[in-house]
Write a protein that holds these residues in place. Structure first.
Motif, mmCIF file in Angstrom:
data_model
loop_
_atom_site.group_PDB
_atom_site.id
_atom_site.type_symbol
_atom_site.label_atom_id
_atom_site.label_comp_id
_atom_site.label_asym_id
_atom_site.label_seq_id
_atom_site.Cartn_x
_atom_site.Cartn_y
_atom_site.Cartn_z
ATOM 1 N N THR A 88 3.388 3.430 3.392
ATOM 2 C CA THR A 88 4.092 2.487 3.275
ATOM 3 C C THR A 88 4.414 2.561 1.234
ATOM 4 O O THR A 88 3.473 2.947 1.259
ATOM 5 N N ASP A 89 5.682 2.494 1.191
ATOM 6 C CA ASP A 89 5.885 2.716 -0.753
ATOM 7 C C ASP A 89 5.321 3.836 -1.253
ATOM 8 O O ASP A 89 4.907 4.056 -2.678
ATOM 9 N N TYR A 90 5.265 5.413 -0.471
ATOM 10 C CA TYR A 90 4.369 5.916 -1.220
ATOM 11 C C TYR A 90 5.165 6.929 -2.861
ATOM 12 O O TYR A 90 4.543 6.741 -3.575
ATOM 13 N N ARG A 91 6.698 6.536 -2.631
ATOM 14 C CA ARG A 91 7.395 6.939 -3.747
ATOM 15 C C ARG A 91 6.896 5.814 -5.200
ATOM 16 O O ARG A 91 6.596 6.425 -6.029
ATOM 17 N N ARG A 92 6.770 5.123 -4.727
ATOM 18 C CA ARG A 92 6.384 3.658 -5.668
ATOM 19 C C ARG A 92 4.736 4.372 -6.413
ATOM 20 O O ARG A 92 4.676 3.578 -7.188
ATOM 21 N N ILE A 93 4.639 4.269 -5.713
ATOM 22 C CA ILE A 93 2.475 4.732 -6.078
ATOM 23 C C ILE A 93 3.032 6.175 -7.006
ATOM 24 O O ILE A 93 2.473 5.391 -7.913
ATOM 25 N N ILE A 94 3.729 7.119 -6.616
ATOM 26 C CA ILE A 94 3.696 8.056 -7.477
ATOM 27 C C ILE A 94 4.539 7.583 -9.013
ATOM 28 O O ILE A 94 4.133 8.228 -9.539
ATOM 29 N N ALA A 95 5.422 6.781 -8.939
ATOM 30 C CA ALA A 95 6.557 6.438 -10.103
ATOM 31 C C ALA A 95 5.145 5.635 -10.345
ATOM 32 O O ALA A 95 5.579 5.556 -12.205
ATOM 33 N N PHE A 96 4.349 5.050 -10.200
ATOM 34 C CA PHE A 96 3.160 4.107 -11.060
ATOM 35 C C PHE A 96 2.426 4.772 -11.597
ATOM 36 O O PHE A 96 1.852 4.715 -13.088
ATOM 37 N N ARG A 97 2.234 5.746 -10.891
ATOM 38 C CA ARG A 97 0.751 6.855 -11.679
ATOM 39 C C ARG A 97 1.666 7.061 -12.477
ATOM 40 O O ARG A 97 1.151 7.898 -13.537
ATOM 41 N N ASN A 98 3.339 7.782 -12.692
ATOM 42 C CA ASN A 98 3.865 8.283 -13.820
ATOM 43 C C ASN A 98 4.414 6.723 -14.847
ATOM 44 O O ASN A 98 3.777 7.603 -15.696
ATOM 45 N N VAL A 99 4.286 6.388 -15.008
ATOM 46 C CA VAL A 99 4.428 5.454 -15.578
ATOM 47 C C VAL A 99 3.433 4.700 -16.657
ATOM 48 O O VAL A 99 2.751 4.619 -18.021
ATOM 49 N N LEU A 100 1.807 5.397 -15.721
ATOM 50 C CA LEU A 100 0.059 5.027 -16.434
ATOM 51 C C LEU A 100 0.108 5.900 -17.275
ATOM 52 O O LEU A 100 -0.504 6.579 -17.958
ATOM 53 N N ILE A 101 0.635 7.566 -16.856
ATOM 54 C CA ILE A 101 0.096 8.362 -17.264
ATOM 55 C C ILE A 101 0.766 8.812 -18.565
ATOM 56 O O ILE A 101 0.521 8.871 -20.332
ATOM 57 N N ILE A 119 0.895 -5.993 -16.202
ATOM 58 C CA ILE A 119 1.716 -4.616 -15.264
ATOM 59 C C ILE A 119 1.061 -4.253 -14.394
ATOM 60 O O ILE A 119 0.866 -4.271 -12.909
ATOM 61 N N VAL A 120 -0.553 -4.046 -14.727
ATOM 62 C CA VAL A 120 -1.679 -2.972 -13.841
ATOM 63 C C VAL A 120 -1.742 -4.032 -13.103
ATOM 64 O O VAL A 120 -2.206 -4.015 -11.679
#
Length: 114
Positions: A67-80, A90-91
């Motif tokens: 569920t929401d795997y693309r959202r999880i990847i997008a959050f990683r991109n924001v963090l990095i 936000i975290v």
């Protein structure tokens, strides 16, 4: 499931469990004032997102079952890539979203391998 997928799923599980356990019972204010914990949680969210990104690349069918795997990847991109503008709130919002659904999906996938 591709051969590398179980290792990536285990990395996701381990990092999500860390976030769940280490933030349980805390408030946003406690989280904001604990730099070591904030950085540890951010790192584990990055691990989750990177493992998910690799899973999507190596085994898109398995990634799609989370569920929401693309959202999880997008959050990683924001963090990095936006590390200098990340607001702890936000975290904290990602923590409040609760990793339980992610953990349930990952456990189901890992159990299907056994």
């Amino acid at each position: 499931m591709q051969p590398r997928a179980p290792k990536l799923l285990e990395d996701i599980r381990s990092a999500a469990e860390f976030v769940r356990v280490e933030t349980q019972g805390l408030t946003l204010q406690e989280f904001q004032h604990n730099r070591v914990l904030r950085q540890a949680v951010e790192l584990n969210f990055e691990i989750i997102g990177e493992a998910m990104r690799r899973l999507e690349k190596d085994d898109p069918a398995t990634a799609a079952r989370i569920t929401d795997y693309r959202r999880i990847i997008a959050f990683r991109n924001v963090l990095i890539h936006g590390y200098d503008i990340i607001d702890p709130a936000i975290v904290w919002g990602a923590i409040e979203d609760d990793p339980a659904p992610l953990l349930a999906d990952v456990h189901a996938l890992l159990n299907s391998v056994v």
